[in-house]
Write a protein that holds these residues in place. Structure first.
Motif, PDB file in Angstrom:
ATOM      1  N   ASN A  54      25.223 -38.203  10.637  1.00  0.00           N
ATOM      2  CA  ASN A  54      25.546 -38.796  11.933  1.00  0.00           C
ATOM      3  C   ASN A  54      25.407 -37.715  12.994  1.00  0.00           C
ATOM      4  OD1 ASN A  54      26.179 -41.393  10.976  1.00  0.00           O
ATOM      5  ND2 ASN A  54      28.207 -40.704  10.360  1.00  0.00           N
ATOM      6  N   VAL A  55      25.033 -38.101  14.209  1.00  0.00           N
ATOM      7  CA  VAL A  55      24.876 -37.138  15.299  1.00  0.00           C
ATOM      8  C   VAL A  55      26.187 -36.361  15.440  1.00  0.00           C
ATOM      9  CG1 VAL A  55      24.468 -36.857  17.770  1.00  0.00           C
ATOM     10  CG2 VAL A  55      23.152 -38.542  16.471  1.00  0.00           C
ATOM     11  N   GLY A  56      26.085 -35.059  15.499  1.00  0.00           N
ATOM     12  CA  GLY A  56      27.256 -34.199  15.597  1.00  0.00           C
ATOM     13  C   GLY A  56      27.831 -33.813  14.242  1.00  0.00           C
ATOM     14  N   GLY A  57      27.288 -34.399  13.180  1.00  0.00           N
ATOM     15  CA  GLY A  57      27.755 -34.069  11.840  1.00  0.00           C
ATOM     16  C   GLY A  57      27.303 -32.678  11.435  1.00  0.00           C
ATOM     17  N   ASN A  58      28.107 -32.029  10.638  1.00  0.00           N
ATOM     18  CA  ASN A  58      27.823 -30.680  10.184  1.00  0.00           C
ATOM     19  C   ASN A  58      27.618 -30.729   8.671  1.00  0.00           C
ATOM     20  OD1 ASN A  58      28.110 -28.047   9.154  1.00  0.00           O
ATOM     21  ND2 ASN A  58      29.363 -27.437  10.894  1.00  0.00           N
ATOM     22  N   PRO A  59      26.516 -30.214   8.157  1.00  0.00           N
ATOM     23  CA  PRO A  59      26.262 -30.276   6.721  1.00  0.00           C
ATOM     24  C   PRO A  59      27.320 -29.558   5.879  1.00  0.00           C
ATOM     25  CG  PRO A  59      24.361 -29.375   7.885  1.00  0.00           C
ATOM     26  CD  PRO A  59      25.425 -29.588   8.886  1.00  0.00           C
ATOM     27  N   CYS A  60      28.050 -28.643   6.481  1.00  0.00           N
ATOM     28  CA  CYS A  60      29.058 -27.902   5.718  1.00  0.00           C
ATOM     29  C   CYS A  60      30.363 -28.673   5.541  1.00  0.00           C
ATOM     30  CB  CYS A  60      29.349 -26.560   6.387  1.00  0.00           C
ATOM     31  SG  CYS A  60      27.946 -25.427   6.323  1.00  0.00           S
TER      32      CYS A  60
END
Length: 96
Positions: A54-60
């Motif tokens: 999702n936009v703004g999501g961080n893979p970490c």
């Protein structure tokens, strides 16, 4: 070199970033698309995954809403060209 050293060199060459709390490295392709490299040190293997967040999501610290395996059991010795081709398709610049 051993597997982990070869893999670290590959990750550095392409500009992957490391998630400090897990064995996950990521490379941003587009706004919400990433290449993920999940490393399994005990069995000396890694999985290369194309993922969308999702936009703004961080893979970490978030889970992707879509993912596709690009290469399971990625080998830095034999699969680097495939990784290079995939990254170039997205126009991402890497270290040369």
């Amino acid at each position: 070199m051993n597997f982990l050293q070869d893999l670290e060199s590959t990750l550095f060459f392409f500009g992957f970033q490391e998630c400090k709390k897990s064995n996950l490295n990521f490379l941003k392709l587009e706004e919400n698309e990433y290449l993920l490299m999940k490393i399994f040190e005990k069995v000396e293997t890694a999985d290369l995954i194309h993922a969308k967040f999702n936009v703004g999501g961080n893979p970490c610290n978030s889970k992707p809403y879509w993912e596709k395996s690009i290469k399971l059991s990625f080998s830095p010795k034999s699969d680097t060209q495939m990784l290079k081709d995939f990254v170039e398709k997205y126009g991402v610049r890497y270290h040369t």
